[in-house]
Design a protein around this motif. Structure first.
Motif, PDB file in Angstrom:
ATOM      1  N   ASP A  63      32.957  44.301  42.132  1.00 25.17           N
ATOM      2  CA  ASP A  63      34.287  44.513  42.742  1.00 25.17           C
ATOM      3  C   ASP A  63      34.295  45.804  43.569  1.00 25.17           C
ATOM      4  N   ARG A  86      42.838  46.552  50.567  1.00 21.74           N
ATOM      5  CA  ARG A  86      43.880  45.997  49.687  1.00 21.74           C
ATOM      6  C   ARG A  86      43.506  44.600  49.201  1.00 21.74           C
ATOM      7  N   ILE A  89      40.836  44.808  46.519  1.00 21.74           N
ATOM      8  CA  ILE A  89      41.390  45.256  45.246  1.00 21.74           C
ATOM      9  C   ILE A  89      42.142  44.111  44.578  1.00 21.74           C
ATOM     10  N   SER A  92      39.858  41.735  43.007  1.00 23.00           N
ATOM     11  CA  SER A  92      39.212  42.243  41.795  1.00 23.00           C
ATOM     12  C   SER A  92      40.027  41.942  40.541  1.00 23.00           C
ATOM     13  N   SER A  93      41.314  41.603  40.727  1.00 20.09           N
ATOM     14  CA  SER A  93      42.109  41.294  39.532  1.00 20.09           C
ATOM     15  C   SER A  93      41.782  39.893  39.025  1.00 20.09           C
ATOM     16  N   GLY A  94      40.986  39.149  39.778  1.00 19.32           N
ATOM     17  CA  GLY A  94      40.449  37.879  39.282  1.00 19.32           C
ATOM     18  C   GLY A  94      41.481  36.784  39.090  1.00 19.32           C
ATOM     19  N   PRO A 120      48.322  38.636  47.970  1.00 18.47           N
ATOM     20  CA  PRO A 120      47.433  38.372  46.835  1.00 18.47           C
ATOM     21  C   PRO A 120      48.000  38.870  45.509  1.00 18.47           C
ATOM     22  N   THR A 178      45.955  52.935  44.899  1.00 16.90           N
ATOM     23  CA  THR A 178      46.231  51.657  44.246  1.00 16.90           C
ATOM     24  C   THR A 178      45.612  51.587  42.854  1.00 16.90           C
ATOM     25  N   VAL A 179      44.331  51.876  42.773  1.00 13.56           N
ATOM     26  CA  VAL A 179      43.631  51.658  41.510  1.00 13.56           C
ATOM     27  C   VAL A 179      43.872  52.784  40.504  1.00 13.56           C
TER      28      VAL A 179
END
Lengths: 220, 220
Positions: A63, A86, A89, A92-94, A120, A178-179
């Motif tokens: 990710d 963005r 990211i 990456s939350s799948g 997303p 964000t992360v």
């Protein structure tokens, strides 16, 4: 600087730095011989970001690779890079795209929020709401709108921070905001549950009802 | 119900349910023969919680095991169970106790928050703040206090939901509130970044400054 110095300043073992170089997470240094290279502040900055996303953001290396690739996109403007960061990211939350987002969209529309149907983050919201409901946790409209207000408050403050960022640093700042700030928000959320509401300045303007019963202390 | 029906209602393959039974995540059913057993609503409820914590909370099976064990502690009162559930969730964030929490404590004290020095969430906050700083993201006092206010707003609303929960359901509700609602908050935080601040009702009372420049849209 040599790899040993870079490794020391980044707080990572030399073997880890070499692994990041081999796997393309970290850009190559300037070769000074067949076996040696020199590294600069850009390498250190990149290592710190990888470490933060890995250890605090708890993202996988693959990710992180996607996010870094989006940050490094050649021949595109800053706005496009930020958009791709963005998206990486969010990916990456799948969360699968196959989730029905209608109910989540309706809730946001009721709040007057304007969010693209293709965002997303809508499937992520839909999935979290579904999961809460599946374990019998009813989120009533007041509860949801308090969360939305909290999120808007945090996002508004982020915008100020982002607006003060140079174009060059923007993709990094967006990824970090964000992360990593999500983790700040989560930690504060949990600490707020332990904070005695009576004495705090943290009682929100949404507090139209009396505070609920005091929570059992999580630690003595 | 048979295991096939339980599996269907939980939305999980039979093999997964059997694995959870073998590994002790799911309590045994009522045996009706050497190879068959019957399951009830308590099994379904447990499976839904495991699935939610796994898929949405992104916890590991061993972290989930710790949380479920805390929920099931025999011979202790509800308050003790809730305390243990919170501790198990905090432990799942994988933050070492060796982190210096002084700066994080000072920030909270400045806000007038009362949080035990032993709170397991203080190291999580300290680590997230350190990570942001390490990648050059300065969090100024206004930014931090906006986050704290947002967290207090969410927590206040959680308290109302928790106060309406029966003692029997309390450990489950606390686990779900903490882990799953964090994901709701994160999704809303990201959506709020995409929400056009000008048209939204989401502009917070903390908005003493003008909104920053509009963010690049994350999706068309």
């Amino acid at each position: 600087m040599r790899i040993s110095k870079l490794s020391e300043r980044a707080g990572l073992p030399v073997g880890t730095v070499k692994f990041y170089l081999r796997s393309g997470l970290l850009h190559a240094g300037r070769a000074t011989s067949a076996t040696q290279a020199l590294y600069d502040e850009t390498h250190l900055k990149r290592l710190r970001l990888i470490r933060a996303l890995l250890e605090v953001g708890r993202l996988s290396l693959s990710d992180i690779h996607e996010i870094l690739d989006a940050m490094d996109l050649p021949d595109v403007d800053t706005e496009s890079r930020v958009t791709r960061v963005r998206a990486a990211i969010a990916a990456s939350s799948g969360v699968s795209d196959s989730i029905d987002v209608t109910a989540a969209q309706d809730l946001l529309a009721d709040l007057g929020w304007h969010v693209a149907a293709t965002s997303p983050h809508l499937p992520a919201l839909a999935r979290a709401l579904w999961a809460a409901e599946s374990v019998g946790l009813e989120i009533d409209p007041d509860h949801f709108s308090a969360y939305a207000e909290a999120a808007a408050l945090a996002a508004h403050s982020d915008r100020t921070a982002i607006s003060e960022t140079s174009a060059e640093n923007l993709p990094t700042t967006v990824a970090a905001t964000t992360v990593l700030l999500d983790q700040v928000l989560i930690a504060l959320h949990r600490l707020a549950m332990e904070n005695d509401p009576v004495d705090s300045r943290g009682v929100p303007r949404g507090a139209r009802h009396l505070p609920g019963p005091r929570q059992p202390a999580a630690s003595a």
